[in-house]
Design an enzyme around this catalytic site. Structure first.
Site, PDB file in Angstrom:
ATOM      1  N   THR A  33      24.479  99.312  26.804  1.00 11.64           N
ATOM      2  CA  THR A  33      24.083  98.623  25.963  1.00 11.64           C
ATOM      3  C   THR A  33      25.302  98.740  25.076  1.00 11.64           C
ATOM      4  O   THR A  33      24.891  98.198  24.171  1.00 11.64           O
ATOM      5  CB  THR A  33      22.796  98.879  26.019  1.00 11.64           C
ATOM      6  N   ASP A 113      19.372 102.744  30.996  1.00  9.21           N
ATOM      7  CA  ASP A 113      18.496 102.629  32.694  1.00  9.21           C
ATOM      8  C   ASP A 113      18.345 103.642  33.356  1.00  9.21           C
ATOM      9  O   ASP A 113      17.359 104.184  33.698  1.00  9.21           O
ATOM     10  CB  ASP A 113      18.748 101.509  33.163  1.00  9.21           C
TER      11      ASP A 113
END
Ligand code: SIN
Length: 349
Positions: A33, A113
């Site tokens: 991200t 993640d």
């Protein structure tokens, strides 16, 4: 005119001298991200791994005042797609650049993640006392209040701080400094998602000002795991316990070709239901090494809880969560399948 020329030359010389004295930090970009872009500033859907290393660096004001930044794009993906061969590639890359005497530290940009897993893996296989920092972001670069630029600024500040030497791989997120072994992602969307439930952060960094608390468990820069000649890692499955597990599913796991280990995310203190007894016995008969971890999220798994370890020849995973216990088991299995030795590893690394 001569005076102006003289002062320009003087400032140029002092700039060159300053740049020469600045530490060099190698940034290895892998996506996530922090390199993500969305179609609007408030969108919750976006494409991770869109910006290049160069674009990420350019988005952080003042980064070049802290250090000379060299960079390389190792890969550019959503970290959910990171593979074990990506890990080997990244680890070998870190080992290569960190051994350059002109490089003071490495910063890896990564998706959040699976960031915690990469951090622990690198902590076990990188051979250096120089700081290795992993950093990411919860909001894409195009979002309102994107957290990536400050996280990266702080990561570089931690990387060049002399007190960071010899602490192994660390994670810098949302002003916190975390040990790569202990840190875990605890919230799906919040910027304060990274926590070390068992030990807390080892320090804080606010606008580049670094403050360490204590160093917790010894970091693993001298761990015996060596991946330089390894092409793949042993296959280890994670079994997540819940009420009424279908034992046929467990039996099917044992049919997996080349399965070398299993981590059980047990209930409570790493507990395993009685009706899985045959599964444990059959797995051990096949030489599959089993580690007990817990699905609870914090706390340690007590050795021989419910006599499980001595009865079935299992390993207590100490305070590693299941996904990290899997990493230590995979690396341990590279050199041994001796349960006593692997148990020792779980109390050491
Ligand atoms: C990823 O892990 O690559 C996407 C999610 C994130 O970085 O926060």
């Amino acid at each position: 005119m001569r005076r102006l020329l003289f002062s320009i030359v003087l400032s140029l010389i002092s700039f060159i001298a300053y740049a020469a004295n600045k530490p060099t930090v190698y940034l290895l970009a892998t996506g996530g991200t922090i390199a993500g872009t969305a179609s609007s500033q408030t969108s919750t859907t976006y494409k991770a791994g869109s910006l290049t290393a160069e674009q990420i660096i350019a988005s952080v004001p003042g980064l070049d005042n802290l250090a000379n930044i060299k960079y390389e794009q190792v890969y550019n993906k959503d970290s959910g797609n990171v593979t074990l061969s990506d890990w080997l590639k990244l680890a070998n890359e870190v080992n290569k650049v960190i051994n350059d005497p002109n490089v003071s530290a490495v910063v890896v940009t990564h998706g959040t993640d699976t960031l915690e897993e990469t951090a622990y893996f690198l902590d076990l296989v990188i051979k250096t006392k120089k700081p290795i920092i992993i950093v990411g972001a919860m909001r894409p670069a195009t979002a309102i209040s994107a957290d990536g630029p400050l996280n990266l600024y702080n990561a570089v500040a931690v990387a060049i701080n002399p007190k960071s030497i010899g602490r192994g791989v660390m994670v810098v997120m949302n002003d916190g400094i975390y040990d790569g072994r202990d840190v875990t992602k605890t919230n799906t969307t919040n910027v304060d998602t990274f926590q070390s439930p068992n030990t807390g952060p080892i320090g804080h960094v606010v606008m580049g000002k670094v403050n360490y608390h204590d160093n917790g468990r010894a970091n693993a820069y001298d761990a015996p795991f060596n991946i330089s000649n390894i092409k793949s890692l042993p296959s280890v499955a994670v079994v997540y316990e819940n009420v009424g597990v279908d034992t046929e599913m467990l039996d099917n796991i044992l049919k997996t070709k080349n399965l070398k280990g299993i981590v059980i995310a047990g209930v409570g203190d790493g507990n395993i239901p009685d009706y899985e007894k045959d599964f444990l016995i059959n797995a051990r008969k096949k030489g599959i090494v089993i580690v007990r971890s817990s699905r609870v999220g914090s706390g340690e798994v007590s050795y021989d809880y419910n006599n499980l370890d001595t009865t079935y020849d299992l390993i207590a995973g100490d305070d590693l969560n299941p996904q990290k216990a899997r990493i230590l088991l995979m690396l341990s299995l590279l050199t041994t399948n001796d349960v006593k030795q692997i148990q020792k590893n779980f109390y050491t690394y």
